[in-house]
Enzyme design. Structure first.
Site, PDB file in Angstrom:
ATOM      1  N   HIS A   1      10.483 -38.640  -5.379  1.00  0.00           N
ATOM      2  CA  HIS A   1      11.186 -39.422  -6.396  1.00  0.00           C
ATOM      3  C   HIS A   1      11.846 -38.439  -7.361  1.00  0.00           C
ATOM      4  O   HIS A   1      11.337 -37.333  -7.577  1.00  0.00           O
ATOM      5  CB  HIS A   1      10.206 -40.322  -7.149  1.00  0.00           C
ATOM      6  CG  HIS A   1       9.822 -41.544  -6.381  1.00  0.00           C
ATOM      7  ND1 HIS A   1       9.402 -42.705  -6.984  1.00  0.00           N
ATOM      8  CD2 HIS A   1       9.810 -41.803  -5.057  1.00  0.00           C
ATOM      9  CE1 HIS A   1       9.141 -43.621  -6.060  1.00  0.00           C
ATOM     10  NE2 HIS A   1       9.373 -43.093  -4.882  1.00  0.00           N
TER      11      HIS A   1
ATOM     12  N   CYS B   1      10.750 -46.567 -10.751  1.00  0.00           N
ATOM     13  CA  CYS B   1       9.333 -46.250 -10.605  1.00  0.00           C
ATOM     14  C   CYS B   1       8.562 -47.037 -11.646  1.00  0.00           C
ATOM     15  O   CYS B   1       8.614 -46.732 -12.826  1.00  0.00           O
ATOM     16  CB  CYS B   1       9.078 -44.771 -10.785  1.00  0.00           C
ATOM     17  SG  CYS B   1       7.341 -44.396 -10.548  1.00  0.00           S
TER      18      CYS B   1
HETATM   19 MG    MG Z   1       9.336 -44.571  -3.225  1.00  0.00          MG
END
Ligand code: MG
Length: 310
Positions: free
Chosen positions: A215, A246
């Site tokens: 990420h 996220c």
């Molecule tokens: Mg992911």
């Protein structure tokens, strides 16, 4: 001339946008749009796509249409690598009756995330997965395992390599065919990537069976990816338009964007099979359909370049 020694000649991009991405966005797309998205992604040359999750529909409303989606995509399930996440036995039963060829299970390296996301301990979740993985393999399916929070966890801080290798060994013992190492909060830096891959190596887990899932929360996703490639990893997860914020890091920046990954790999002369122009067209189409702005820097730059040339 850049010395490419140590880099693979080809990389498999594993597209997670339709599942990991859409699951973590607030916008809910109509089934027909999801079908078109997946068809476009496959047509652009992406070799592996995770398309939905067979969770309880009330748990993840964005993916509540899984069966409808699978039936619309039936022809692609046979011709492409299309993967469906299954949380338990019920999910596997649904996958089998829908004709799915590959399923994925989602484990955690930490107790806190297992509790928050799976409502069980790490050991309990592995005990749930064992028969699911064994039965899927017995039915001839491939099984991808995920381990989330491989480098850090919002509740527990740094995660030791031992926490990850323990879960990895169990999943491989149960029969998974590929393991994706998730940096769920995007906190890893390249040295930690090397440390984890070394630790898995010492447990005799082949790098050819590993994938990385970074990420971009701290802007490290592409650096970590390049490091992993230099360490022998050849499967990389990414998400069209960087879909999927996220939820645990309160950041708009989630999954590594597929367009940015393709741009880098193409520049390195690494074969991906992906037509970047077709992918950028899909990014712009998706942005119009979702109302979300383009988040991939490569998509923004290439789209502006296109507009400027008109
Ligand atoms: Mg992911």
């Amino acid at each position: 001339m850049f010395d490419r020694s140590g880099l693979p000649s080809a990389v498999t991009i594993y597209e997670v946008g339709p599942r990991d991405g859409l699951q973590n966005e607030t916008v809910i797309l109509p089934t027909a749009v999801k079908v078109e998205l997946i068809e476009r992604l496959a047509a652009s040359g992406l070799p592996a796509i995770e398309i939905t999750s067979l969770v309880r529909p009330d748990k993840v409303p964005a993916l509540a249409d899984a069966e409808e989606l699978l039936s619309a995509l039936a022809p692609l399930l046979d011709s492409h690598r299309m993967v469906v996440l299954v949380p338990n036995q019920r999910g596997l039963d649904r996958a089998l009756s829908a004709g799915v060829r590959e399923v994925a299970v989602f484990a955690s390296a930490t107790e806190s995330f297992a509790k928050a996301n799976l409502n069980s301990s790490v050991a309990e979740s592995l005990a749930t997965y064992r028969p699911v993985i064994e039965q899927a393999r017995a039915a001839g399916l491939l099984v991808r395992g995920y381990i989330s929070m491989c480098f850090g966890d919002p509740w527990e801080g740094k995660v030791s390599t031992g926490q990850v290798t323990r879960v990895a060994e169990s999943l491989f013992e149960f029969g998974i065919t590929e393991l994706s190492l998730g940096d769920t909060i995007g906190i890893a830096t390249p040295g930690e990537v090397i440390n984890l891959l070394d630790a898995l190596d010492s447990r005799k887990i082949a790098r050819s069976s590993l994938a990385v899932h970074f990420h971009d929360t701290y802007g490290q996703a592409l650096s970590n990816t390049l490091t992993a490639l230099l360490e022998g990893i050849t499967t990389v997860d990414s998400s069209i338009a960087g879909l999927g914020g996220c939820p645990f890091a309160k950041s708009a920046t989630g999954n590594l964007a597929t367009e940015d990954l393709v741009w880098q790999l193409q520049g390195l002369g690494i074969v991906t099979g992906v037509d970047l122009e077709a992918l950028i067209d899909t990014s712009n189409w998706l942005s119009r359909k979702t109302g979300l702005p383009l988040r991939s820097k490569a998509a923004i730059a290439l789209s502006n370049r296109k507009d400027g040339s008109k």
